[in-house]
Design a protein around this motif. Sequence first.
Motif, PDB file in Angstrom:
ATOM      1  N   PHE A  97       0.842  -1.195   0.000  1.00 38.68           N
ATOM      2  CA  PHE A  97       0.000   0.000   0.000  1.00 38.68           C
ATOM      3  C   PHE A  97       0.884   1.255   0.000  1.00 38.68           C
ATOM      4  N   ILE A  98       1.985   1.187   0.737  1.00 37.91           N
ATOM      5  CA  ILE A  98       2.934   2.300   0.762  1.00 37.91           C
ATOM      6  C   ILE A  98       3.623   2.459  -0.594  1.00 37.91           C
ATOM      7  N   LEU A  99       3.962   1.338  -1.222  1.00 37.06           N
ATOM      8  CA  LEU A  99       4.698   1.368  -2.488  1.00 37.06           C
ATOM      9  C   LEU A  99       3.832   1.721  -3.694  1.00 37.06           C
ATOM     10  N   THR A 100       2.514   1.652  -3.526  1.00 38.08           N
ATOM     11  CA  THR A 100       1.596   1.870  -4.649  1.00 38.08           C
ATOM     12  C   THR A 100       0.965   3.253  -4.590  1.00 38.08           C
ATOM     13  N   ASP A 101       0.796   3.851  -5.757  1.00 41.72           N
ATOM     14  CA  ASP A 101       0.132   5.156  -5.842  1.00 41.72           C
ATOM     15  C   ASP A 101      -1.306   5.037  -5.338  1.00 41.72           C
ATOM     16  N   LYS A 102      -1.733   6.008  -4.542  1.00 43.50           N
ATOM     17  CA  LYS A 102      -3.060   5.928  -3.913  1.00 43.50           C
ATOM     18  C   LYS A 102      -4.196   6.154  -4.905  1.00 43.50           C
ATOM     19  N   THR A 103      -3.917   6.845  -6.001  1.00 43.37           N
ATOM     20  CA  THR A 103      -4.981   7.134  -6.974  1.00 43.37           C
ATOM     21  C   THR A 103      -4.975   6.177  -8.155  1.00 43.37           C
ATOM     22  N   ASP A 104      -3.841   5.534  -8.404  1.00 44.98           N
ATOM     23  CA  ASP A 104      -3.732   4.606  -9.529  1.00 44.98           C
ATOM     24  C   ASP A 104      -2.920   3.392  -9.089  1.00 44.98           C
ATOM     25  N   PRO A 105      -3.573   2.252  -8.861  1.00 46.92           N
ATOM     26  CA  PRO A 105      -2.867   1.060  -8.348  1.00 46.92           C
ATOM     27  C   PRO A 105      -1.869   0.465  -9.332  1.00 46.92           C
ATOM     28  N   GLN A 106      -1.831   0.976 -10.563  1.00 45.13           N
ATOM     29  CA  GLN A 106      -0.867   0.478 -11.541  1.00 45.13           C
ATOM     30  C   GLN A 106       0.400   1.329 -11.591  1.00 45.13           C
ATOM     31  N   LYS A 107       0.519   2.273 -10.673  1.00 45.48           N
ATOM     32  CA  LYS A 107       1.696   3.129 -10.614  1.00 45.48           C
ATOM     33  C   LYS A 107       2.370   2.997  -9.254  1.00 45.48           C
ATOM     34  N   VAL A 108       3.658   3.318  -9.233  1.00 48.66           N
ATOM     35  CA  VAL A 108       4.421   3.313  -7.984  1.00 48.66           C
ATOM     36  C   VAL A 108       4.126   4.588  -7.218  1.00 48.66           C
ATOM     37  N   GLY A 109       4.047   4.467  -5.904  1.00 47.22           N
ATOM     38  CA  GLY A 109       3.721   5.603  -5.061  1.00 47.22           C
ATOM     39  C   GLY A 109       4.798   6.679  -5.071  1.00 47.22           C
ATOM     40  N   ASN A 110       4.376   7.911  -4.818  1.00 44.17           N
ATOM     41  CA  ASN A 110       5.294   9.048  -4.782  1.00 44.17           C
ATOM     42  C   ASN A 110       5.875   9.189  -3.379  1.00 44.17           C
ATOM     43  N   ILE A 111       6.856   8.345  -3.087  1.00 46.85           N
ATOM     44  CA  ILE A 111       7.505   8.370  -1.778  1.00 46.85           C
ATOM     45  C   ILE A 111       9.017   8.424  -1.999  1.00 46.85           C
ATOM     46  N   SER A 112       9.745   8.608  -0.913  1.00 44.05           N
ATOM     47  CA  SER A 112      11.200   8.753  -1.026  1.00 44.05           C
ATOM     48  C   SER A 112      11.851   7.444  -1.458  1.00 44.05           C
ATOM     49  N   GLU A 113      13.021   7.555  -2.075  1.00 43.16           N
ATOM     50  CA  GLU A 113      13.748   6.366  -2.516  1.00 43.16           C
ATOM     51  C   GLU A 113      14.153   5.492  -1.334  1.00 43.16           C
ATOM     52  N   ASP A 114      14.527   6.128  -0.212  1.00 48.54           N
ATOM     53  CA  ASP A 114      14.894   5.358   0.981  1.00 48.54           C
ATOM     54  C   ASP A 114      13.716   4.554   1.508  1.00 48.54           C
ATOM     55  N   CYS A 115      12.530   5.142   1.463  1.00 50.76           N
ATOM     56  CA  CYS A 115      11.331   4.457   1.931  1.00 50.76           C
ATOM     57  C   CYS A 115      11.012   3.262   1.028  1.00 50.76           C
ATOM     58  N   LYS A 116      11.148   3.453  -0.282  1.00 49.35           N
ATOM     59  CA  LYS A 116      10.913   2.347  -1.225  1.00 49.35           C
ATOM     60  C   LYS A 116      11.887   1.205  -0.964  1.00 49.35           C
ATOM     61  N   LYS A 117      13.145   1.571  -0.783  1.00 47.20           N
ATOM     62  CA  LYS A 117      14.171   0.551  -0.583  1.00 47.20           C
ATOM     63  C   LYS A 117      13.938  -0.237   0.698  1.00 47.20           C
ATOM     64  N   THR A 118      13.593   0.453   1.789  1.00 45.26           N
ATOM     65  CA  THR A 118      13.353  -0.222   3.063  1.00 45.26           C
ATOM     66  C   THR A 118      12.094  -1.074   2.999  1.00 45.26           C
ATOM     67  N   ALA A 119      11.065  -0.582   2.321  1.00 46.31           N
ATOM     68  CA  ALA A 119       9.828  -1.352   2.172  1.00 46.31           C
ATOM     69  C   ALA A 119      10.086  -2.642   1.398  1.00 46.31           C
ATOM     70  N   LEU A 120      10.860  -2.554   0.326  1.00 45.71           N
ATOM     71  CA  LEU A 120      11.187  -3.750  -0.457  1.00 45.71           C
ATOM     72  C   LEU A 120      12.008  -4.740   0.367  1.00 45.71           C
ATOM     73  N   ALA A 121      12.967  -4.220   1.128  1.00 43.40           N
ATOM     74  CA  ALA A 121      13.764  -5.091   1.981  1.00 43.40           C
ATOM     75  C   ALA A 121      12.891  -5.765   3.037  1.00 43.40           C
ATOM     76  N   SER A 122      11.879  -5.050   3.517  1.00 44.85           N
ATOM     77  CA  SER A 122      10.952  -5.617   4.504  1.00 44.85           C
ATOM     78  C   SER A 122      10.114  -6.738   3.898  1.00 44.85           C
ATOM     79  N   VAL A 123       9.720  -6.568   2.642  1.00 48.04           N
ATOM     80  CA  VAL A 123       8.982  -7.630   1.954  1.00 48.04           C
ATOM     81  C   VAL A 123       9.846  -8.890   1.859  1.00 48.04           C
ATOM     82  N   SER A 124      11.114  -8.700   1.526  1.00 46.99           N
ATOM     83  CA  SER A 124      12.027  -9.843   1.447  1.00 46.99           C
ATOM     84  C   SER A 124      12.126 -10.566   2.779  1.00 46.99           C
ATOM     85  N   LEU A 125      12.273  -9.810   3.855  1.00 44.74           N
ATOM     86  CA  LEU A 125      12.343 -10.413   5.185  1.00 44.74           C
ATOM     87  C   LEU A 125      11.040 -11.125   5.550  1.00 44.74           C
TER      88      LEU A 125
END
Length: 501
Positions: A97-125
């Motif tokens: 939900f954090i990684l996805t755009d709130k208005t268009d689920p087919q786009k990546v959310g407008n968040i910081s690169e650090d947040c994206k990277k940590t979120a992806l690492a959390s998914v891996s864990l």
Amino acid sequence: MDDGEIFTRLQAASVRVARERSVESVREVRKELEKVTGCLTHYKDYLLFPHIIILKTTHKCSWELQEEIVGVIHEVLYRSTIEDLIFFQEIFTQLFFILTDKTDPQKVGNISEDCKKTALASVSLLVQNSSDSVREEVYADAFRPQLGHAIYITLKLIQEEKNRSLKLQAIETLLSLGQKKSFESLPKQQQDVLSTTYANFLPGILMALTRVATADEKQGHKVTALALDAWSYFVMLVMRDNFLSKHVTALGEGATVARLHKQLFGEKDQDSNKKTQLPSKDNKFMLLQPQENLSSKTINIEITSEWVDKTAERVSLLVQSLAKLVTYSHWRVRLSLVHWAQQLICNCCRSLSGGVILAVEVIVGLRSDDIVDVGTAAQDALLAVTEALEVRSQHTHSQQGLLELLEERVYALSTQLPTICRQQDPFELLSIKPSLGKCFKHFQDVRISEALGTTCHLIGYHSNLTLVVDLCLDCLQQSTYHQKESLLMLTLILQGGFSVT
């Protein structure tokens, strides 16, 4: 540190988060978590509950607050084992939900690169630290829509992000979603379930990874090499012979040997008249596009003989694009390409017979690589491939090794060159040159040098010299790979072209 001490140190900070919902309070929890060396499995629900509530109820979280919350989730998951599907689903949903755009689920959310990277690492864990029972549910039919969306967003990040470390993390997360690290240790039944699930997503995954692997070298060799490794894994996961043979009777029986012999010795397939578009000079790694998009909208495909044939045909097109990476400037990419080719042949030679010859050519060509590690790996791969492909002569029906078959190919080309030079298209003619040149590096006999000189003289004498020289110069400008050998052969071709007799 015992459980009581852990709880005491974190309880006050967690209560403050629930009360204040501030960046400072969340950051305090994260800093306390970083000091913990023990397991937090029994406390993970308590610790993450107030943070998940913030994500769900706060209308608009700031980048900073989201980043701190994701950091807390990462620290907790790092120290926990997930044994409850409901917990897994809740955290999995919130991370994407954090990684996805709130208005268009087919786009990546407008968040910081650090947040994206940590979120992806959390998914891996989250995937790696889940119990077998949880992962069985994750790859079952009921969870497939959520898994499909997660894969889609991850692929968007892989293709669209410019930050190199973020791109690498996205590929690592894709591999975690595919259980690469634990695949070999899984029971055969669970391996087959995983393969069946990813059969629904294979075309889209391979198309995205091919685009990344064949992109501009400016993105860095680590991205290209990891994309190759991921491509190889997902092809093995779904298209490996011992999995597909359970669904398709007589899978590719005899096809690999027959096709290998046809392609090596110039026999025509039914599709041999189809023209393949050549890469442009602007992009030597241009992706050969299939006739239709590979992205799959269905999430419950049936693995049939027809599906295997169509998928294999499309994958073979992608193999053509990836094989061009033999000219990549960094040796680690060429090393990854050796492993890519070996995996393709050893695991999928029956299902992907159309790509076997290109994979063999990659391995043979890289045996003479200037980097010792690459050349050694290619030589070892050739031995492994020789064992995997038991080639039988169509005429004598006697066992024939792959090396002998390739030697026959070189000899056949040498003896047929005058005829080939007169009849072949100049572009096809030039492709013969590497096939001959790569085989002579480690020979000492002067007759080999003489034969090579004669061969190049014949090419220069019988071909359209202007076109051949122009193509040779293009190859030299595009890469330094085998530059010395190319210059030698170009010189010999020119000598043949200007000779009077």
